[in-house]
Design an enzyme around this catalytic site. Structure first.
Site, mmCIF file in Angstrom:
data_model
loop_
_atom_site.group_PDB
_atom_site.id
_atom_site.type_symbol
_atom_site.label_atom_id
_atom_site.label_comp_id
_atom_site.label_asym_id
_atom_site.label_seq_id
_atom_site.Cartn_x
_atom_site.Cartn_y
_atom_site.Cartn_z
ATOM 1 N N HIS A 9 0.831 -1.223 0.000
ATOM 2 C CA HIS A 9 0.000 0.000 0.000
ATOM 3 C C HIS A 9 0.861 1.267 0.000
ATOM 4 O O HIS A 9 0.492 2.258 -0.624
ATOM 5 C CB HIS A 9 -0.939 0.000 1.209
ATOM 6 C CG HIS A 9 -0.229 -0.189 2.504
ATOM 7 N ND1 HIS A 9 0.330 -1.402 2.871
ATOM 8 C CD2 HIS A 9 0.066 0.679 3.503
ATOM 9 C CE1 HIS A 9 0.920 -1.270 4.048
ATOM 10 N NE2 HIS A 9 0.786 -0.012 4.450
ATOM 11 N N CYS A 66 7.984 -0.341 -1.719
ATOM 12 C CA CYS A 66 7.261 -0.263 -0.440
ATOM 13 C C CYS A 66 7.506 1.139 0.101
ATOM 14 O O CYS A 66 8.002 1.996 -0.634
ATOM 15 C CB CYS A 66 7.689 -1.371 0.524
ATOM 16 S SG CYS A 66 9.412 -1.315 1.028
ATOM 17 N N GLY A 67 7.165 1.385 1.361
ATOM 18 C CA GLY A 67 7.297 2.750 1.870
ATOM 19 C C GLY A 67 8.740 3.219 1.930
ATOM 20 O O GLY A 67 9.093 4.263 1.369
ATOM 21 N N GLY A 69 11.403 1.162 1.081
ATOM 22 C CA GLY A 69 12.242 0.372 0.165
ATOM 23 C C GLY A 69 13.011 -0.714 0.895
ATOM 24 O O GLY A 69 13.588 -1.603 0.256
ATOM 25 N N GLY A 71 11.938 -3.119 3.285
ATOM 26 C CA GLY A 71 11.304 -4.435 3.326
ATOM 27 C C GLY A 71 11.382 -5.132 1.974
ATOM 28 O O GLY A 71 11.734 -6.314 1.893
ATOM 29 N N MET A 72 11.087 -4.405 0.914
ATOM 30 C CA MET A 72 11.138 -4.999 -0.430
ATOM 31 C C MET A 72 12.571 -5.387 -0.808
ATOM 32 O O MET A 72 12.773 -6.355 -1.548
ATOM 33 C CB MET A 72 10.551 -4.052 -1.465
ATOM 34 C CG MET A 72 9.027 -4.025 -1.499
ATOM 35 S SD MET A 72 8.294 -5.625 -1.953
ATOM 36 C CE MET A 72 6.666 -5.081 -2.519
ATOM 37 N N HIS A 99 28.002 -1.849 -11.757
ATOM 38 C CA HIS A 99 28.869 -2.610 -10.850
ATOM 39 C C HIS A 99 28.226 -3.868 -10.277
ATOM 40 O O HIS A 99 28.926 -4.834 -9.998
ATOM 41 C CB HIS A 99 29.312 -1.727 -9.678
ATOM 42 C CG HIS A 99 30.273 -0.652 -10.073
ATOM 43 N ND1 HIS A 99 30.962 0.116 -9.159
ATOM 44 C CD2 HIS A 99 30.668 -0.212 -11.291
ATOM 45 C CE1 HIS A 99 31.745 0.985 -9.796
ATOM 46 N NE2 HIS A 99 31.567 0.811 -11.102
ATOM 47 N N ARG A 133 36.064 -6.955 -13.465
ATOM 48 C CA ARG A 133 36.244 -7.214 -12.027
ATOM 49 C C ARG A 133 34.903 -7.276 -11.290
ATOM 50 O O ARG A 133 34.780 -7.974 -10.271
ATOM 51 C CB ARG A 133 37.172 -6.169 -11.398
ATOM 52 C CG ARG A 133 36.602 -4.765 -11.340
ATOM 53 C CD ARG A 133 37.635 -3.779 -10.840
ATOM 54 N NE ARG A 133 37.082 -2.460 -10.578
ATOM 55 C CZ ARG A 133 36.794 -1.543 -11.510
ATOM 56 N NH1 ARG A 133 36.979 -1.824 -12.797
ATOM 57 N NH2 ARG A 133 36.318 -0.364 -11.178
HETATM 58 C C1 RB5 Z 1 4.243 -0.135 5.488
HETATM 59 O O1 RB5 Z 1 3.726 0.699 6.448
HETATM 60 C C2 RB5 Z 1 5.773 -0.108 5.528
HETATM 61 O O2 RB5 Z 1 6.247 -0.656 6.715
HETATM 62 C C3 RB5 Z 1 6.342 -0.833 4.337
HETATM 63 O O3 RB5 Z 1 5.869 -0.256 3.164
HETATM 64 C C4 RB5 Z 1 7.843 -0.822 4.170
HETATM 65 O O4 RB5 Z 1 8.360 0.477 4.267
HETATM 66 C C5 RB5 Z 1 8.589 -1.812 4.921
HETATM 67 O O5 RB5 Z 1 9.797 -1.952 4.810
#
Ligand code: RB5
Length: 147
Positions: A9, A66-67, A69, A71-72, A99, A133
């Site tokens: 979201h 994600c918010g 970056g 977590g993703m 690289h 390299r």
């Molecule tokens: C969602 O609130 C947030 O925690 C998620 O998007 C992300 O930033 C997690 O790493």
């Protein structure tokens, strides 16, 4: 080039903007792995699907949002064969390709304005891996993956 894209979201609005950009651009194919509506969602549920599409070679590259970056990035880099890079600038996007041969770009939906995101994506898509390299170094990541 076919791009796998996914967000939670917190990345939804930026993802939708990027899809609009891809549709207008007409040279970029994409598969949208969700989310499809702006409701609270857990980033691993969507990020793993898009990252696996890159690892399986269903798509050439991936974009995860994600918010922050963060977590993703963690999700992308858990998938064998994926080299996910969180990039906040065009320069980082360029370096992640030259690289690190990054095959997944991670964006922070709560920190990156859409026009900066488009510029980052443009650079990231057109920049080639330098090899040499850097291939040796990336090869060591692959070796670890295969242990
Ligand atoms: C969602 O609130 C947030 O925690 C998620 O998007 C992300 O930033 C997690 O790493």
């Amino acid at each position: 080039m076919k791009i796998a894209i996914a967000s939670d979201h917190a990345g939804f609005e930026l993802k939708q903007n990027i899809l609009e950009y891809f549709v207008n651009d007409k040279t970029i194919e994409f598969i949208d792995y969700g989310i499809s509506e702006n409701k609270p969602a857990d980033y691993p549920d969507y990020g793993f699907k898009a990252a696996q599409a890159v690892a399986n070679q269903d798509c050439d590259r991936g974009i995860l949002i994600c918010g922050s970056g963060l977590g993703m990035s963690m999700v992308g880099n858990r998938v064998k064969g994926v080299r996910a890079a969180l990039c906040h600038t065009e320069k980082l996007a360029e370096l992640s390709r030259r690289h690190n041969n990054a095959n997944v770009l991670v964006l922070a939906g709560r920190f990156i304005a859409k026009y900066l995101a488009y510029d980052i994506i443009k650079v990231w898509l057109k920049t080639e891996f330098e090899g040499g390299r850097h291939q040796r170094r990336v090869g060591k990541i692959e070796k670890f993956d295969n242990k």
